[in-house]
Write a protein that holds these residues in place. Structure first.
Motif, PDB file in Angstrom:
ATOM      1  N   UNK A  80       9.636   7.050   1.808  1.00 23.47           N
ATOM      2  CA  UNK A  80       9.393   6.237   0.614  1.00 23.47           C
ATOM      3  C   UNK A  80       9.681   4.760   0.868  1.00 23.47           C
ATOM      4  N   UNK A  81       9.523   4.360   2.131  1.00 23.94           N
ATOM      5  CA  UNK A  81       9.660   2.957   2.490  1.00 23.94           C
ATOM      6  C   UNK A  81       8.367   2.220   2.138  1.00 23.94           C
ATOM      7  N   UNK A  82       8.514   0.995   1.771  1.00 24.11           N
ATOM      8  CA  UNK A  82       7.354   0.179   1.435  1.00 24.11           C
ATOM      9  C   UNK A  82       6.475   0.011   2.660  1.00 24.11           C
ATOM     10  N   UNK A  83       5.173   0.080   2.452  1.00 23.35           N
ATOM     11  CA  UNK A  83       4.199  -0.179   3.511  1.00 23.35           C
ATOM     12  C   UNK A  83       3.337  -1.361   3.096  1.00 23.35           C
ATOM     13  N   UNK A  84       3.043  -2.231   4.060  1.00 26.57           N
ATOM     14  CA  UNK A  84       2.213  -3.405   3.796  1.00 26.57           C
ATOM     15  C   UNK A  84       0.927  -3.317   4.600  1.00 26.57           C
ATOM     16  N   UNK A  85      -0.160  -3.778   4.008  1.00 27.54           N
ATOM     17  CA  UNK A  85      -1.440  -3.808   4.686  1.00 27.54           C
ATOM     18  C   UNK A  85      -1.502  -5.067   5.539  1.00 27.54           C
ATOM     19  N   UNK A  86      -1.562  -4.875   6.824  1.00 23.75           N
ATOM     20  CA  UNK A  86      -1.532  -5.986   7.775  1.00 23.75           C
ATOM     21  C   UNK A  86      -2.728  -6.917   7.596  1.00 23.75           C
ATOM     22  N   UNK A  88       0.832  -1.210   0.000  1.00 19.23           N
ATOM     23  CA  UNK A  88       0.000   0.000   0.000  1.00 19.23           C
ATOM     24  C   UNK A  88       0.869   1.263   0.000  1.00 19.23           C
ATOM     25  N   UNK A  89       2.097   1.120  -0.455  1.00 19.81           N
ATOM     26  CA  UNK A  89       3.013   2.257  -0.510  1.00 19.81           C
ATOM     27  C   UNK A  89       2.467   3.311  -1.465  1.00 19.81           C
ATOM     28  N   UNK A  90       2.580   4.565  -1.063  1.00 20.63           N
ATOM     29  CA  UNK A  90       2.186   5.665  -1.944  1.00 20.63           C
ATOM     30  C   UNK A  90       3.197   6.799  -1.832  1.00 20.63           C
ATOM     31  N   UNK A  91       2.938   7.903  -2.513  1.00 20.62           N
ATOM     32  CA  UNK A  91       3.899   9.008  -2.545  1.00 20.62           C
ATOM     33  C   UNK A  91       4.091   9.653  -1.181  1.00 20.62           C
ATOM     34  N   UNK A  92       3.196   9.418  -0.242  1.00 24.19           N
ATOM     35  CA  UNK A  92       3.320  10.004   1.089  1.00 24.19           C
ATOM     36  C   UNK A  92       3.867   9.022   2.122  1.00 24.19           C
ATOM     37  N   UNK A  93       4.298   7.856   1.708  1.00 24.01           N
ATOM     38  CA  UNK A  93       4.865   6.875   2.632  1.00 24.01           C
ATOM     39  C   UNK A  93       6.147   7.434   3.236  1.00 24.01           C
ATOM     40  N   UNK A  94       6.300   7.290   4.540  1.00 23.02           N
ATOM     41  CA  UNK A  94       7.445   7.840   5.267  1.00 23.02           C
ATOM     42  C   UNK A  94       8.757   7.360   4.663  1.00 23.02           C
TER      43      UNK A  94
END
Length: 136
Positions: free
Chosen positions: A48-54, A40-46
């Protein structure tokens, strides 16, 4: 966990009455538990680290093994399960670790043998619903 004998891993199937019967002691086996990720990474991810939906990805269990059937009735039960395409409950017992329990489909069943030895089989089971783990 201390070392265990590989031969003690058992494969059991619900015989249709709610009772699990041992169909085989597997000589070689592999249990794979997998979980897919949902990015669920987007341009506002801290940073630019990858984010995953738990908890959003698909989970699956796969059992591969080979061995000899306990008896003719066990062979028949597994073969009929394969040809019917049904997804009965199975137990995969790992001594001193725990038991995986859930609906599985037999997706591959192979027979083989040498002229001076017993008939062996190879089986692949794929989860077909929720798989529960019961610690030993």
């Amino acid at each position: 966990m201390t070392a265990q004998r590989g031969r003690d891993l058992l494969l059991k199937i619900d015989d249709g009455t709610g009772t699990f019967v041992t169909v085989a002691g597997l000589r070689s086996r592999q249990i794979a538990l997998n979980a897919e990720t949902v990015d669920i990474t987007d341009s506002e991810s801290a940073g630019r680290w990858r984010e995953l939906l738990s908890g959003a990805g698909l989970r699956r269990a796969s059992i591969n093994g080979s061995g000899i059937f306990k008896d003719a009735a066990s062979d028949t039960l597994v073969r009929e399960t394969f040809f019917s395409g049904s997804t009965p409950d199975w137990q995969i017992v790992v001594p001193d670790f725990g038991t995986l329990v859930g609906a599985f489909q037999v997706t591959a069943l192979e027979y083989g043998g040498q002229h001076n030895s017993e008939v062996t089989f190879e089986i692949v089971l794929e989860s077909a619903g929720e798989v529960l783990f019961q610690a030993a």
